[in-house]
Motif scaffolding. Sequence first.
Motif, PDB file in Angstrom:
ATOM      1  N   THR A 178      10.025  -2.262 -17.120  1.00  0.00           N
ATOM      2  CA  THR A 178      11.160  -2.737 -16.326  1.00  0.00           C
ATOM      3  C   THR A 178      11.408  -1.815 -15.133  1.00  0.00           C
ATOM      4  N   ARG A 179      11.356  -0.518 -15.350  1.00  0.00           N
ATOM      5  CA  ARG A 179      11.571   0.428 -14.248  1.00  0.00           C
ATOM      6  C   ARG A 179      10.510   0.252 -13.166  1.00  0.00           C
ATOM      7  N   SER A 180       9.247   0.111 -13.597  1.00  0.00           N
ATOM      8  CA  SER A 180       8.163  -0.055 -12.621  1.00  0.00           C
ATOM      9  C   SER A 180       8.326  -1.350 -11.828  1.00  0.00           C
ATOM     10  N   ALA A 228       0.394  -9.365 -20.530  1.00  0.00           N
ATOM     11  CA  ALA A 228       1.127 -10.612 -20.739  1.00  0.00           C
ATOM     12  C   ALA A 228       2.635 -10.377 -20.692  1.00  0.00           C
ATOM     13  N   VAL A 229       3.089  -9.281 -21.284  1.00  0.00           N
ATOM     14  CA  VAL A 229       4.520  -8.969 -21.281  1.00  0.00           C
ATOM     15  C   VAL A 229       5.001  -8.695 -19.861  1.00  0.00           C
ATOM     16  N   ILE A 230       4.232  -7.920 -19.110  1.00  0.00           N
ATOM     17  CA  ILE A 230       4.629  -7.588 -17.734  1.00  0.00           C
ATOM     18  C   ILE A 230       4.687  -8.846 -16.875  1.00  0.00           C
ATOM     19  N   ARG A 231       3.749  -9.762 -17.065  1.00  0.00           N
ATOM     20  CA  ARG A 231       3.758 -11.012 -16.279  1.00  0.00           C
ATOM     21  C   ARG A 231       5.055 -11.759 -16.507  1.00  0.00           C
ATOM     22  N   ASP A 232       5.439 -11.960 -17.777  1.00  0.00           N
ATOM     23  CA  ASP A 232       6.667 -12.687 -18.072  1.00  0.00           C
ATOM     24  C   ASP A 232       7.895 -11.920 -17.599  1.00  0.00           C
ATOM     25  N   LEU A 233       7.899 -10.624 -17.830  1.00  0.00           N
ATOM     26  CA  LEU A 233       9.055  -9.799 -17.497  1.00  0.00           C
ATOM     27  C   LEU A 233       9.318  -9.801 -15.988  1.00  0.00           C
TER      28      LEU A 233
END
Length: 453
Positions: free
Chosen positions: A97-99, A57-62
Amino acid sequence: MELRILAPTGALGAGFDADALARGLAARPDVIACDAGSTDSGPAALGSGTPKLSDEAVIRDLRLLLKARDELGVPLIIGSCGTAGRDRGVDQVASFTRSLATEENLHFKLGLIYADQPVQRLKDLYDTGRIRRLANAPEIDRELFERSHTVAVMGVEPLQEALRNGCDVVLAGRASDTALFAALPHMRGADPGLTWHMAKTIECGAACAIPPSANGLLVTLREDHFDVTTLASGTRLTPRSVAAHTLYENADPYYIAEPSGALDTTEATYEPVDERTVRVRGARYIPADGYTNKLEGAELVGYQTVIIGGVRDRVVIDALPKLLPTAKQYFEAKILDVFNGRVDPADIDIDYRLYGAGAVLTGSEPAPLDPHELGVLITITAPDQETAHTIATFVAHASSHLPIAEYDGLVSTLAYPYSPPEMDRGALYRFTLHHVATGVTPTELFRTVTEEL
């Protein structure tokens, strides 16, 4: 002066509507900011370092926010990474973030602000009398810092330092929710009262919208007022819904403390502009005599196993309040017997919550309740998980066959929806600090590193 601040969601990972985000981006905001955590969910995230919301969920929003930042070329600020704002939370979001930067071919300067507090620093603050307890906080001793994981809550200054250093994306540890939105306007010379009131209004995204949601808000901040607009389709704002948010997480709806002072909304006014927009004026900011950073700590206090049951028998319901104290005495004797003295019953807590009979108010309901059925939550807390589970097995067995005087022979008192009924809940944490560090500069409790991506 006119500044636009976009709050795309109430919490990173809570999700938001992509169309709502697009509406916010179309207004060309000067900064995108959002919170990623708080103490709302209790001490577990701080004590364990495990975020509340999932990585997915965090990666989707980020991903969407990093692409939006790249499209506009404006700063993106995310605070309280990993829910509790621990260093490992910052590092985790930084790894994502880096990925994502690699996957999406994004280029920017990244700033990481860490808020973990070393034990020795806390002891030095304590020894020099620079830790002050807040209202209703317990007394502490310096040994508490050995048992706790502690973060400091930053204000706008560490964030501004990163922005002045050219950071395009700022990932911060534990931060005042409002500081994330106030940092850039303060740098641009906006009125401090309006700035902090604006920040308080949008800190939780569209929580002040009707209906409330995880979606975003857009603020247009001007010399003598700000306009706040809801972005999601089918939502609206009213003066009441916006004003009501000043009470959220605050005991006083008019005075809201920050590290550098207090927001005073006593003279604030709220007026509708249209169905989606409210105009706000009149708040002022009162600088503090000295700068403070709140300290938040959590420690491990045990392990729990839980049992969920239910009963729909009026005789049993009436008998339970009298039976449970007797049952606990029986369990104390059972613990001594089963563990042959290796476990002290004083180290074990067996708690019954009778949902439907005042469990939420712990027996202080203003009017007598007359339930037809009860939900029963039994929680066993012990120094280790194995002990908690072992005790739970005989607690569950005995609780399903409590002796009811009105019935002859063996009866079933509680029904369990699961087999087996014992569920290991894991570690239990408690908050240890409700204090502030005094006599500090705005940035000395925090550490910032930068990198080019």
